[in-house]
Structure formats: C-alpha cells, structure tokens
Design a protein around this motif. Structure first.
Motif, PDB file in Angstrom:
ATOM      1  N   ALA A  40      35.683  69.131  21.561  1.00 56.06           N
ATOM      2  CA  ALA A  40      36.864  68.257  21.656  1.00 56.06           C
ATOM      3  C   ALA A  40      38.142  69.083  21.780  1.00 56.06           C
ATOM      4  N   ASP A  41      38.268  70.143  20.974  1.00 54.98           N
ATOM      5  CA  ASP A  41      39.462  70.994  21.026  1.00 54.98           C
ATOM      6  C   ASP A  41      39.600  71.677  22.378  1.00 54.98           C
ATOM      7  N   ARG A  42      38.476  72.023  22.991  1.00 55.92           N
ATOM      8  CA  ARG A  42      38.509  72.758  24.258  1.00 55.92           C
ATOM      9  C   ARG A  42      38.924  71.876  25.441  1.00 55.92           C
ATOM     10  N   PHE A  43      38.469  70.601  25.416  1.00 56.85           N
ATOM     11  CA  PHE A  43      38.655  69.782  26.615  1.00 56.85           C
ATOM     12  C   PHE A  43      39.591  68.585  26.437  1.00 56.85           C
ATOM     13  N   ARG A  44      40.170  68.379  25.243  1.00 55.66           N
ATOM     14  CA  ARG A  44      40.950  67.164  25.006  1.00 55.66           C
ATOM     15  C   ARG A  44      42.210  67.097  25.876  1.00 55.66           C
ATOM     16  N   TYR A  45      42.742  68.260  26.322  1.00 61.70           N
ATOM     17  CA  TYR A  45      43.974  68.237  27.132  1.00 61.70           C
ATOM     18  C   TYR A  45      43.698  68.379  28.624  1.00 61.70           C
ATOM     19  N   LYS A  46      42.425  68.389  29.032  1.00 59.40           N
ATOM     20  CA  LYS A  46      42.083  68.433  30.458  1.00 59.40           C
ATOM     21  C   LYS A  46      41.792  67.017  30.921  1.00 59.40           C
ATOM     22  N   PRO A  47      42.581  66.506  31.877  1.00 59.84           N
ATOM     23  CA  PRO A  47      42.438  65.104  32.303  1.00 59.84           C
ATOM     24  C   PRO A  47      41.005  64.725  32.666  1.00 59.84           C
ATOM     25  N   SER A  48      40.296  65.616  33.338  1.00 60.51           N
ATOM     26  CA  SER A  48      38.949  65.259  33.788  1.00 60.51           C
ATOM     27  C   SER A  48      37.934  65.241  32.641  1.00 60.51           C
ATOM     28  N   LYS A  49      38.268  65.872  31.501  1.00 57.85           N
ATOM     29  CA  LYS A  49      37.328  65.960  30.369  1.00 57.85           C
ATOM     30  C   LYS A  49      37.828  65.241  29.111  1.00 57.85           C
ATOM     31  N   ALA A  50      39.012  64.635  29.223  1.00 48.57           N
ATOM     32  CA  ALA A  50      39.636  64.042  28.037  1.00 48.57           C
ATOM     33  C   ALA A  50      38.791  62.938  27.413  1.00 48.57           C
ATOM     34  N   SER A  51      38.192  62.089  28.246  1.00 46.99           N
ATOM     35  CA  SER A  51      37.384  60.989  27.702  1.00 46.99           C
ATOM     36  C   SER A  51      36.143  61.527  26.995  1.00 46.99           C
ATOM     37  N   MET A  52      35.562  62.583  27.551  1.00 49.65           N
ATOM     38  CA  MET A  52      34.398  63.204  26.898  1.00 49.65           C
ATOM     39  C   MET A  52      34.794  63.812  25.561  1.00 49.65           C
ATOM     40  N   ALA A  53      35.973  64.450  25.511  1.00 49.26           N
ATOM     41  CA  ALA A  53      36.450  65.057  24.270  1.00 49.26           C
ATOM     42  C   ALA A  53      36.681  63.992  23.204  1.00 49.26           C
ATOM     43  N   MET A  54      37.276  62.860  23.627  1.00 47.60           N
ATOM     44  CA  MET A  54      37.518  61.772  22.661  1.00 47.60           C
ATOM     45  C   MET A  54      36.207  61.194  22.123  1.00 47.60           C
ATOM     46  N   SER A  55      35.186  61.144  23.002  1.00 50.73           N
ATOM     47  CA  SER A  55      33.888  60.615  22.547  1.00 50.73           C
ATOM     48  C   SER A  55      33.284  61.507  21.459  1.00 50.73           C
ATOM     49  N   LYS A  56      33.542  62.809  21.580  1.00 52.17           N
ATOM     50  CA  LYS A  56      33.029  63.730  20.555  1.00 52.17           C
ATOM     51  C   LYS A  56      33.745  63.509  19.227  1.00 52.17           C
ATOM     52  N   LEU A  57      35.053  63.264  19.278  1.00 52.25           N
ATOM     53  CA  LEU A  57      35.805  63.008  18.049  1.00 52.25           C
ATOM     54  C   LEU A  57      35.345  61.703  17.389  1.00 52.25           C
ATOM     55  N   LYS A  58      35.088  60.678  18.228  1.00 49.97           N
ATOM     56  CA  LYS A  58      34.593  59.402  17.686  1.00 49.97           C
ATOM     57  C   LYS A  58      33.196  59.589  17.070  1.00 49.97           C
ATOM     58  N   GLN A  59      32.404  60.474  17.688  1.00 48.34           N
ATOM     59  CA  GLN A  59      31.073  60.766  17.166  1.00 48.34           C
ATOM     60  C   GLN A  59      31.172  61.355  15.757  1.00 48.34           C
ATOM     61  N   ILE A  60      32.171  62.225  15.579  1.00 48.11           N
ATOM     62  CA  ILE A  60      32.397  62.808  14.246  1.00 48.11           C
ATOM     63  C   ILE A  60      32.823  61.728  13.254  1.00 48.11           C
ATOM     64  N   GLU A  61      33.714  60.834  13.693  1.00 38.03           N
ATOM     65  CA  GLU A  61      34.227  59.769  12.818  1.00 38.03           C
ATOM     66  C   GLU A  61      33.108  58.826  12.370  1.00 38.03           C
ATOM     67  N   ARG A  62      32.166  58.553  13.302  1.00 36.99           N
ATOM     68  CA  ARG A  62      31.096  57.602  12.993  1.00 36.99           C
ATOM     69  C   ARG A  62      30.028  58.180  12.057  1.00 36.99           C
ATOM     70  N   MET A  63      30.030  59.471  11.917  1.00 42.11           N
ATOM     71  CA  MET A  63      29.018  60.105  11.048  1.00 42.11           C
ATOM     72  C   MET A  63      29.189  59.671   9.588  1.00 42.11           C
ATOM     73  N   VAL A  64      28.065  59.460   8.912  1.00 45.95           N
ATOM     74  CA  VAL A  64      28.084  59.281   7.459  1.00 45.95           C
ATOM     75  C   VAL A  64      28.089  60.677   6.862  1.00 45.95           C
ATOM     76  N   LYS A  65      29.236  61.066   6.328  1.00 47.15           N
ATOM     77  CA  LYS A  65      29.403  62.449   5.882  1.00 47.15           C
ATOM     78  C   LYS A  65      28.552  62.726   4.629  1.00 47.15           C
ATOM     79  N   LEU A  66      27.839  63.815   4.687  1.00 43.28           N
ATOM     80  CA  LEU A  66      27.025  64.248   3.548  1.00 43.28           C
ATOM     81  C   LEU A  66      27.846  65.133   2.616  1.00 43.28           C
ATOM     82  N   ASP A  67      27.729  64.890   1.318  1.00 43.04           N
ATOM     83  CA  ASP A  67      28.365  65.768   0.343  1.00 43.04           C
ATOM     84  C   ASP A  67      27.523  67.021   0.162  1.00 43.04           C
TER      85      ASP A  67
END
Length: 621
Positions: free
Chosen positions: A277-304
């Motif tokens: 996400a950090d690598r591609f979030r500011y590239k227009p052609s890859k921005a949607s893919m980068a955002m999907s990775k961030l959403k994937q992180i958000e949806r995770m049930v975080k393990l302690d």
C-alpha cells in the motif's frame, strides 16, 4: 448434574481478582484448579460454593449461572466437628440415616416375632430395599478401611476428638466429607497432612467417586491420577484443558507456540500488505489496489500477542562451594523418639547423595531429622558427621521465623555480619523486592514463609542440606524450581517428603520408615515402586546396598488376609442374596419364611463382623 458459570468475575475491595470465569461442571467430572500462589484458586472455589461474590465479567457473553440436579454440595470445614464426640461416633454421624433404618428394622423384627403387627413384614421388606440402596451392607467396611488408610488405629476410635491434633482433625473432617458422598465435592489441598499411603487411598477413592469433584492442589502426581479436566488461572483468567496434568503440560506449550506462530504470521502479512500500500498508494494506476490492501488490513481480526506463562519464581546463585569429606553422615543403630522409641535407624550418606525419607505419619521421620540436628536427644545408638560438613536445616514447622520481625529484620538478626546490600540482593533472589522486605512475617502467606526459610538456609552456604517437607505451601512452578536447584546442587541432601513427584525427581536412594523399623534402598522412587509391586504377593527377600539390609515379607500373613477377604466377600454376597429373596412374593407373605431367613441373616452378619475384626487386626500389623 450440571453446573455452568458464564462470563463471571470476582472483585474484592475494588480489586478484580478474576475477570473472566467460564466454567462447566458435568456429572462425574474430576476437575483440578491450578495456578500460582495468590492467583485466586481458593477464591474461585468459594464463589462456586456460594455465588454471592460473582458479578458480570468483561467478555461479550451474557453473565449467567445455571445449576441442575445438585442435591448436595460438600466442602471441607473443620468447624463442623464436635470435639466432645469420639472418633467413631463422629464418623457414624455420616451414616445416621442407615443407623436409623437399622433401629427400625430391629423393632419390626421384634413385632414380627410377637405376631402383633400384620403390616410389619411389608414395612420390613420396604425398609430393607431402602437400606440396600443406601449402601447398608457395605458402610462398616467402607469407614473401617478409610480409618486404617488415614492412619487411625483401633484404639483411636474411642478417643475424644479434643485429644487429636489440628492436622488429625483436618483428616477426620476430610474423611467425614468423603464418606457423606455429596453430588458435588469441593476440596482445597486435600493431600495436606496425609502420608503417601493415605494419598494413594484417596486417589483410588476419588477416581471411583460417583459424584463430580473440583479440587485445588499443587500435588502434580495426585492431579495427574485423579482428574480429567484442568482449569488454570493465569493473569486473572481461566483456561480449560480436557485431560490430566500430563496432557495439560504438553497442551499448554502447544497452544502458546501455535498462538505465537499465528500472531507472528499475521504481523508479517500486515507488514507485507502495508508495504504494498505504501509503495503504490500515490500511483494513479495502482491506487485502487493499494487501497484494497489497506482495507484488507482493516478487515482483519487482529490477534493479540500471547502472554508468556508467569514463570517468575525464586532462585539462588551459587557462592563459592566448600566441599565436604567423602563420608557425610554415619548413623548406627540410632534409636529415636521422645519418651518411647519410635524407630531404630542405620544408614550412611556420602558426598553428593540425595536420600529421600518416606513412610507413614507418626513413625519418626521428622524426629530423625531433629535428632540429627541436636534438637532432641537420641535414646540409644549414635550418629557422626563427616569432615568439613556444614549443615543447613529446613524445618517444616517454620519455627525459626519470628512472627514479630519484618523479613529484613529476620535476616539481619540471623546474619549479623551481612551488609544491607548483601541482604537485599539475596532476598531479591527469593522474590522479596524493595518494600516487600518490610513486611511482617506474621502477615506472610505459607508460600512466602517457605521462601524466606529457604533463603535463610541457603545464605549460610551449607554443603549438606537436611530438609523436612520443603515443598509444603509451594505452588507447582516453585516446586519445579526447587527440584531444578537441588538436582544441580553440588552438596548432599537428606529430605523428608510426602510429595511423590518431588521424591521421584530428587531421591537417588530411599530410607523407608515402617513401624519400629527402617529399610534403606539404593533405588530411586520408580525402581522402589516396581520392587514393592513385585513383592506384594510372594515371599521375597528385599536386598539393598549401602548398607546391606534384608527384609522378609510375611507370606502367611498375606495368605490369611486374602483368605479373610474371600470369606468376607462370600458372606456379603450370601447376605445380599437372602435379603433380595425376602422380596419374593411367596416369601414376604409367609411370616415363618421371613423369620427363618432373618435369623439366618443375623447369624451371617454376626459372623461377618468377626471376620471384619480379624481382617482389621491383620491389616494393621
């Protein structure tokens, strides 16, 4: 029978002791509650017995308490004893319903003989049925065996409870509780005050106990043999394990390793997704893919990250070790006791030996240690310490501790040449930190007092340790640490213990105390048990080394015991058959038949009592 607590908690004086109580008790469950000293084990027992302190926990589940099919709950309370009763009278209170039935049966028999009551035979057969269901044919044998196994003699039965010691009264209260057979039985450290024979009997009794059982114990072998479910209290929460102690040890390690692997794998995946996400979030052609990775992180049930087991315990650092001579102790025909001889002892100890002393209560094990320490005089014989031997003695009664002293004062008064830094540094090895050293000994727990006494013993840097029940009051982890330290100890160890797991880990050889005799075995505990098992039925000669001691088991005595047990079993079966025969329609309607059968039963019961008395005499020789 069923009992379940969901999402409970316990708070005392605004402090949360247990925050997530989820416990399920099913019929015939044998449950152990384990954890460090002060974790809340006894508190959990109390809130399960009485739910007054239970409140809603921190989990999402709705707090609830569900009970079904529990007619009686039993837990150990010594104050229930009537000290003006004899031992036998107190035990017989458990069987009051059966004794009342016996009185009624006797009265009905008299009425039937006189023929004054036509309803007597019907009432008699109904009562006999109830008597049978309640265990009337077995109860005398049951309590007789229990009293013998708990170390009480025939003479003890007529003694007033006021004449017994506090430890003996605790055993009596435990016996009463066990024999009352509640649906749900709670036991807090039930092996305290019991010798190995009594512990083994208790194990067998509880394994076959028909009700449910919950116990708190630090006795690992006892837990392993009795329980089928374990609840561990750690960091204020309960974790359940379906299995015995051996299973718990392996499963706890497996769960931690799996939880840690899962956590680390998730953290690696989060880092990988974040890098993309950090690598591609500011590239227009890859921005949607980068955002999907961030959403994937958000949806995770975080393990302690799993918490490591609470392994904090005492330690000691070796000072410069001063070696003793090769021969450390020689004991020659030493007669020990106070006014009367308890036992006669002979053995030798050499540098590096670890000799465990085992045997029944009251046969002189602790008396031997006190005699060797010069605390009580010997009655005859002699003992001699070797060259350059420096003794360290641990007293199970902790009598050397002054309750009015603080921990620091106890140390500074005992070791007047020690500096403040030396004292505080050494006490820290035994988990007494900073302000802890200002605590009065009178307010310390049993485990804290044991740690303090051990610290005093070790500070003197002995090369010969004499230890009397050193594991009393220690939790499982502290016992394991003590075992590790003693195994690596360069000196010689002589110890008394009823903790079989501890004995099996530490002892290289054994001194076994019997009634007025001792036997030395150059065997560890497992080897001794194998030899003992092999010798139970046959006449054998047990030969030990260092020194050589020979003991012949009485084959004739064993034969007589087996013969009596067979006769007792036959008599009990015959009585049972006759009492069942009384319920046949063509019998209970015929008074003469009923009378003849009852007379036969009375004769058999009289013979049975004599056989039981003979068996008891032989069994206690």
């Amino acid at each position: 029978m069923y009992y379940k607590v969901t999402n409970g908690s316990v708070t005392i004086d605004a402090k949360t002791i247990l925050e997530e109580i989820n416990i399920e008790i099913k019929e015939k469950d044998k449950i152990a509650i384990i954890g460090r000293n002060g974790a809340g084990k006894t508190t959990l027992l109390k809130v399960l017995i009485s739910n007054d302190m239970l409140s809603e926990g921190v989990a999402e589940e709705k707090f609830s308490i569900f009970k079904s099919g529990i007619n009686s709950i039993g837990y150990l309370r010594q104050e229930n004893l009537n000290i003006s009763n004899t031992l036998l009278d107190e035990i017989l209170l458990v069987y009051k319903p059966l004794i009342e039935i016996e009185i009624k049966l006797k009265k009905l028999e008299e009425e039937m003989e006189l023929g004054s009551n036509s309803e007597a035979s019907y009432k008699y057969t109904e009562l006999l049925d109830k008597y049978k269901i309640l265990g009337g044919y077995q109860y005398k044998k049951e309590y007789t065996t229990a009293l013998i196994k708990f170390g009480f003699s025939e003479e003890d039965k007529t003694k007033l409870l006021s004449s017994f010691s506090g430890g003996e009264r605790t055993k009596i209260a435990l016996l009463k509780l066990l024999l009352s057979k509640p649906d749900l039985l709670f036991l807090d450290e039930p092996t305290n005050h019991l010798d190995i024979d009594a512990i083994e009997w208790l194990e067998d009794y509880l394994k076959n106990y028909k009700g449910a059982l919950i116990l708190v114990s630090h006795d690992r072998m006892f837990i392993d043999k009795v329980t089928n479910k374990i609840y561990e209290i750690e960091y204020g929460r309960l974790e359940s394990y379906i299995g015995n102690y051996s299973f718990y040890e392996k499963e706890k390690k497996r769960r931690y390793e799996k939880a840690l692997n899962d956590y680390e794998a998730q953290q690696m995946e989060i880092k990988r997704l974040q890098r993309i996400a950090d690598r591609f979030r500011y590239k227009p052609s890859k921005a949607s893919m980068a955002m999907s990775k961030l959403k994937q992180i958000e949806r995770m049930v975080k393990l302690d990250k799993p918490e490591k087991a609470n392994l904090k315990t005492f330690n000691w650092r070796d000072k410069e070790f001063r070696e003793s001579g090769k021969l450390v102790l020689k004991v020659d025909n030493l007669e020990i006791g106070y006014l009367n001889i308890l036992n006669k002892v002979s053995f030798e100890l050499f540098r590096g030996d670890r000799l465990g002393i085992i045997g029944k209560n009251g046969v002189g094990k602790s008396t031997l240690l006190k005699t060797l320490m010069g605390m009580i005089p010997s009655l005859a014989g002699k003992y001699e310490l070797g060259l350059k031997v420096m003794l360290g003695y641990f007293d199970q009664q902790l009598e050397t501790l002054n309750p009015h002293n603080s921990i620091y004062e106890e140390f500074s008064e005992t070791f007047k040449d020690a500096t403040d830094l030396q004292i505080r540094s050494f006490l820290a090895n035994f988990m007494f930190y900073q302000d802890d050293v200002d605590k009065k000994i009178s307010v310390l727990s049993g485990g804290e007092k044991v740690r303090l006494e051990l610290a005093k013993v070790i500070f003197e840097n002995p090369n010969f340790l004499i230890l009397d029940e050193p594991t009393n009051h220690l939790d499982i982890l502290s016992k394991m640490k003590l075992e590790e330290l003693l195994i690596n100890y360069k000196g010689t160890v002589l110890f008394v213990s009823h903790d079989r797991y501890f004995v099996s880990k530490i002892a290289k050889s054994l001194l076994v105390f019997g009634d007025r005799e001792t036997n030395y075995f150059n065997l560890n505990y497992e080897e001794y048990l194998e030899l003992k098992k092999a010798n139970q039925e046959d006449e054998v000669i047990l030969v030990s080394e260092k020194p050589k001691i020979v003991k012949t088991l009485n084959k004739e005595q064993n034969k007589n015991i087996k013969r009596l047990e067979k006769d007792i079993n036959n008599k009990e079966n015959k009585i049972k058959e006759l009492k069942e025969y009384l319920f046949e329609p063509d019998v209970y309607s015929d008074y003469k038949k009923v009378n003849d059968i009852n007379n036969t039963i009375l004769e058999l019961e009289s013979e049975l009592v004599k056989l039981m008395e003979e068996w008891e005499k032989l069994a206690t020789l």
